[in-house]
Design a protein around this motif. Structure first.
Motif, short mmCIF file in Angstrom:
data_model
loop_
_atom_site.label_atom_id
_atom_site.label_comp_id
_atom_site.label_asym_id
_atom_site.label_seq_id
_atom_site.Cartn_x
_atom_site.Cartn_y
_atom_site.Cartn_z
N ASN A 9 0.86 -1.02 0.12
CA ASN A 9 0.29 -0.57 0.15
C ASN A 9 0.92 1.44 -0.03
O ASN A 9 1.42 1.73 1.49
CB ASN A 9 -1.43 -0.35 1.05
N LYS A 11 -0.23 4.18 -0.49
CA LYS A 11 -0.52 5.58 0.41
C LYS A 11 -0.03 6.84 -0.68
O LYS A 11 -0.34 6.82 -1.35
CB LYS A 11 0.49 6.14 1.70
N HIS A 95 -9.54 1.20 5.13
CA HIS A 95 -7.97 0.88 5.57
C HIS A 95 -8.12 2.31 6.55
O HIS A 95 -9.62 2.84 7.13
CB HIS A 95 -7.05 1.56 4.99
N GLU A 97 -6.83 4.84 8.13
CA GLU A 97 -6.71 5.71 7.80
C GLU A 97 -7.59 6.36 7.18
O GLU A 97 -8.11 7.16 7.75
CB GLU A 97 -5.05 6.44 7.16
N GLU A 167 -4.97 -5.43 10.77
CA GLU A 167 -3.96 -3.86 10.61
C GLU A 167 -3.94 -3.64 12.04
O GLU A 167 -5.44 -2.62 12.50
CB GLU A 167 -4.26 -3.26 9.66
N ALA A 171 0.21 -0.68 15.37
CA ALA A 171 1.23 -1.05 13.95
C ALA A 171 1.04 -0.09 13.94
O ALA A 171 2.17 -0.97 12.59
CB ALA A 171 0.85 -2.50 14.36
N ILE A 172 0.11 0.40 13.23
CA ILE A 172 0.45 0.94 11.54
C ILE A 172 1.52 1.89 11.62
O ILE A 172 2.01 3.46 12.27
CB ILE A 172 -0.76 1.36 10.93
N GLY A 173 2.75 2.00 10.90
CA GLY A 173 4.13 2.96 10.63
C GLY A 173 4.55 3.28 11.72
O GLY A 173 4.85 4.76 11.76
N GLY A 212 1.07 -3.90 9.51
CA GLY A 212 1.29 -2.97 10.99
C GLY A 212 2.98 -3.73 10.81
O GLY A 212 3.48 -4.23 11.80
N VAL A 214 5.49 -4.25 8.89
CA VAL A 214 6.14 -5.32 7.70
C VAL A 214 7.20 -4.94 7.92
O VAL A 214 7.46 -3.92 7.38
CB VAL A 214 5.35 -6.15 7.87
N LEU A 232 -0.14 -7.05 4.59
CA LEU A 232 -0.16 -5.88 3.79
C LEU A 232 0.23 -4.61 4.12
O LEU A 232 0.43 -5.13 5.27
CB LEU A 232 -1.92 -5.12 4.33
N VAL A 233 1.22 -3.74 3.28
CA VAL A 233 2.83 -3.81 3.95
C VAL A 233 2.60 -1.79 3.53
O VAL A 233 2.52 -2.00 1.97
CB VAL A 233 4.55 -3.96 3.20
N GLY A 234 2.69 -0.30 4.24
CA GLY A 234 2.99 0.40 3.97
C GLY A 234 4.54 0.58 4.10
O GLY A 234 5.03 0.49 2.76
N GLY A 235 4.95 1.43 4.56
CA GLY A 235 6.36 1.69 4.82
C GLY A 235 7.47 1.18 3.40
O GLY A 235 8.32 1.95 3.11
P1 PGA Z 1 2.85 0.58 7.84
O1 PGA Z 1 1.46 0.29 6.98
O2 PGA Z 1 3.68 -1.39 6.80
O3 PGA Z 1 3.62 1.49 6.87
O4 PGA Z 1 2.84 -0.24 9.49
C1 PGA Z 1 0.70 -0.48 7.02
C2 PGA Z 1 -0.64 -0.33 6.59
O5 PGA Z 1 -1.22 0.97 6.62
O6 PGA Z 1 -1.57 -0.70 5.91
#
Ligand code: PGA
Length: 252
Positions: A9, A11, A95, A97, A167, A171-173, A212, A214, A232-235
């Motif tokens: 993701n 973003k 999501h 957010e 998620e 744990a997100i970001g 979160g 990952v 599901l991977v963000g950063g």
């Molecule tokens: P993150 O985000 O890997 O940066 O913690 C995950 C997400 O928001 O899907």
């Protein structure tokens, strides 16, 4: 046997050019790749150009959001057909957010999940608790509410196609990952919910991703849990090398 699915993701990061560059980098490694579904979700502006790059590869395209109407006077929104037209096969829905910053409700999420399914795409429906909810012991109550409302009136033939992303918001970001045990406990709860709402067979087929913080370093342990089917991977999905490593370590 559930097929692993790793989704990135992106973003609100990356111009069209930057998105193409990551897509090209990933394509070098995952041009053909059969061990997992690999999905990237760039911002709307880059979808079509990224699709042009990955169309002949095994990487699949996803969007980060959708609107449930087919067309009309909905300034700023994106319809299901627009996403299909751009080459999307997956859509992230609900999501945290979107829920926290933009006030999206479980009812909105339900309409979005339904419209994604109706148009033959695959929803990645996000659920998860806030830190204070975990601390006051209401994690499962929150999950129950989000799942019940998010999947309302979705028949089991369609529900098997929904991907649930657990998620935990804390744990997100944040760099703070759920422990593999915490993830497994929540994923098991989600699978049990599917069994209660549908049946054992449906529950055993639904894929549940963890999201979160990952990273290449923690994905293997998370994936070793019985009910963790992907991430599901963000950063860490913004960089070719770290996302590549995550996918590789996920299927090792
Ligand atoms: P993150 O985000 O890997 O940066 O913690 C995950 C997400 O928001 O899907």
């Amino acid at each position: 046997m559930r097929r692993p699915i790793i989704a990135g993701n992106w973003k609100m990061y990356k111009t069209i050019e930057e998105s193409i560059s990551v897509a090209v980098g990933l394509k070098r490694r995952f041009y053909t790749f059969s061990e997992a579904d690999v999905v990237i979700c760039p911002p709307f502006t880059a979808l079509s150009k990224v699709h042009d790059q990955i169309v002949d590869s095994s990487i699949m395209l996803g969007a980060q959001d959708i609107y449930w109407e087919e067309s009309g006077a909905f300034t700023g929104e994106i319809s299901p057909n627009m996403l299909k037209d751009a080459g999307c096969r997956y859509v992230i829905v609900g999501h945290s957010e979107r829920r926290v910053i933009f006030g999206e409700t479980d009812e909105d999420v339900n309409k979005k999940v339904k419209v994604v399914l109706k148009h033959g795409m695959i929803p990645i429906m996000c659920v998860g608790e806030k830190l204070e909810e975990r601390d006051n012991g209401t994690t499962f109550e929150i999950l129950e509410k989000q799942l019940t409302r998010g999947l309302k009136n979705i028949a089991k033939e369609k529900a098997v196609r929904v991907i649930i992303a657990y998620e935990p918001i804390w744990a997100i970001g944040t760099g703070r990952t759920a422990t593999p045990q915490q993830a497994q406990e929540a994923h098991k709860y989600i699978r049990d919910f599917a069994e209660r709402s549908y049946d054992k067979e449906t529950a055993s087929r639904i894929r549940i991703q963890y999201g979160g913080s990952v990273k290449p370093e923690n994905i293997a342990q998370l994936m070793s849990q019985e009910d963790v089917d992907g991430a599901l991977v963000g950063g860490a999905s913004l960089d070719v090398h770290s996302f590549t490593e995550i996918v590789e370590n996920a299927v090792k």
